[in-house]
Design a protein around this motif. Sequence first.
Motif, short mmCIF file in Angstrom:
data_model
loop_
_atom_site.label_atom_id
_atom_site.label_comp_id
_atom_site.label_asym_id
_atom_site.label_seq_id
_atom_site.Cartn_x
_atom_site.Cartn_y
_atom_site.Cartn_z
N MET A 1 0.85 -1.19 0.00
CA MET A 1 0.00 0.00 0.00
C MET A 1 0.89 1.25 0.00
SD MET A 1 -3.23 0.40 2.56
CE MET A 1 -3.61 -1.27 2.95
N ASN A 2 0.64 2.16 -0.90
CA ASN A 2 1.46 3.36 -0.90
C ASN A 2 0.98 4.34 0.16
OD1 ASN A 2 -0.58 5.05 -1.91
ND2 ASN A 2 -0.05 4.55 -4.02
N SER A 3 1.82 5.30 0.48
CA SER A 3 1.53 6.22 1.57
C SER A 3 0.34 7.13 1.28
CB SER A 3 2.76 7.05 1.93
OG SER A 3 3.16 7.82 0.81
N LYS A 4 0.14 7.49 0.03
CA LYS A 4 -1.00 8.35 -0.32
C LYS A 4 -2.32 7.62 -0.06
CE LYS A 4 -2.87 11.18 -4.03
NZ LYS A 4 -2.71 11.64 -5.41
N PHE A 5 -2.38 6.36 -0.42
CA PHE A 5 -3.57 5.55 -0.20
C PHE A 5 -3.84 5.38 1.30
CE2 PHE A 5 -5.73 1.41 0.22
CZ PHE A 5 -6.89 1.71 -0.48
N ARG A 6 -2.80 5.12 2.08
CA ARG A 6 -2.96 4.99 3.54
C ARG A 6 -3.44 6.30 4.14
NH1 ARG A 6 2.49 2.04 5.30
NH2 ARG A 6 3.17 3.30 3.57
N PHE A 7 -2.93 7.40 3.65
CA PHE A 7 -3.36 8.71 4.14
C PHE A 7 -4.85 8.92 3.88
CE2 PHE A 7 -4.11 13.27 3.38
CZ PHE A 7 -3.79 13.76 4.64
N ILE A 8 -5.30 8.62 2.70
CA ILE A 8 -6.71 8.78 2.34
C ILE A 8 -7.59 7.88 3.20
CG2 ILE A 8 -8.42 8.39 0.50
CD1 ILE A 8 -6.22 9.36 -1.47
N ILE A 9 -7.17 6.64 3.40
CA ILE A 9 -7.92 5.71 4.25
C ILE A 9 -7.97 6.23 5.68
CG2 ILE A 9 -7.90 3.38 5.25
CD1 ILE A 9 -8.84 3.48 2.34
N SER A 10 -6.87 6.78 6.17
CA SER A 10 -6.83 7.34 7.53
C SER A 10 -7.80 8.51 7.68
CB SER A 10 -5.42 7.80 7.88
OG SER A 10 -4.54 6.73 7.87
N ILE A 11 -7.83 9.39 6.70
CA ILE A 11 -8.75 10.54 6.73
C ILE A 11 -10.20 10.06 6.71
CG2 ILE A 11 -9.57 12.56 5.44
CD1 ILE A 11 -6.91 13.01 6.89
N LEU A 12 -10.50 9.11 5.85
CA LEU A 12 -11.86 8.57 5.78
C LEU A 12 -12.26 7.92 7.10
CD1 LEU A 12 -11.91 7.08 2.18
CD2 LEU A 12 -13.09 9.13 3.00
N PHE A 13 -11.35 7.20 7.71
CA PHE A 13 -11.63 6.56 9.00
C PHE A 13 -11.89 7.62 10.07
CE2 PHE A 13 -10.22 4.83 13.08
CZ PHE A 13 -11.10 3.78 13.19
N LEU A 14 -11.08 8.66 10.10
CA LEU A 14 -11.25 9.73 11.07
C LEU A 14 -12.61 10.41 10.89
CD1 LEU A 14 -10.11 11.51 13.34
CD2 LEU A 14 -9.05 12.90 11.58
N MET A 15 -12.99 10.67 9.65
CA MET A 15 -14.29 11.28 9.38
C MET A 15 -15.42 10.37 9.84
SD MET A 15 -13.49 13.03 5.67
CE MET A 15 -15.18 13.04 5.20
N LEU A 16 -15.28 9.09 9.63
CA LEU A 16 -16.29 8.13 10.06
C LEU A 16 -16.43 8.13 11.58
CD1 LEU A 16 -18.25 5.86 9.31
CD2 LEU A 16 -16.33 4.27 9.48
#
Length: 104
Positions: A1-16
């Motif tokens: 998993m690249n870092s950009k994808f992990r960052f996006i997943i982290s942001i989505l999780f935080l929003m959730l």
Amino acid sequence: MNSKFRFIISILFLMLVILACSPALYIPTLADSQKAGVSADTLALGRNLYVNSCGSCHSLHRAEQFTKKEWAKVMPVMQKKAKINNEQRMMIIKYLSVHYKEGQ
């Protein structure tokens, strides 16, 4: 998993997580603003500050869980921890005041 994808997943999780907590909190109405004697915008800003400033460190409490006196006691302590100014603290208090627990 690249870092950009992990960052996006982290942001989505935080929003959730934030969205999962906020439905339990009341959303200010025009009647609430009339009861509090402030604009609906002030209550909405107070709610936003409460969710983002207070909720960034711990689970949020519904306003009706505490009395006015109990909120007044805890808010100055939490203000320092949340690093909010007096105006922001007062907006949060206005937001909470509409649904304080009955009592002193």
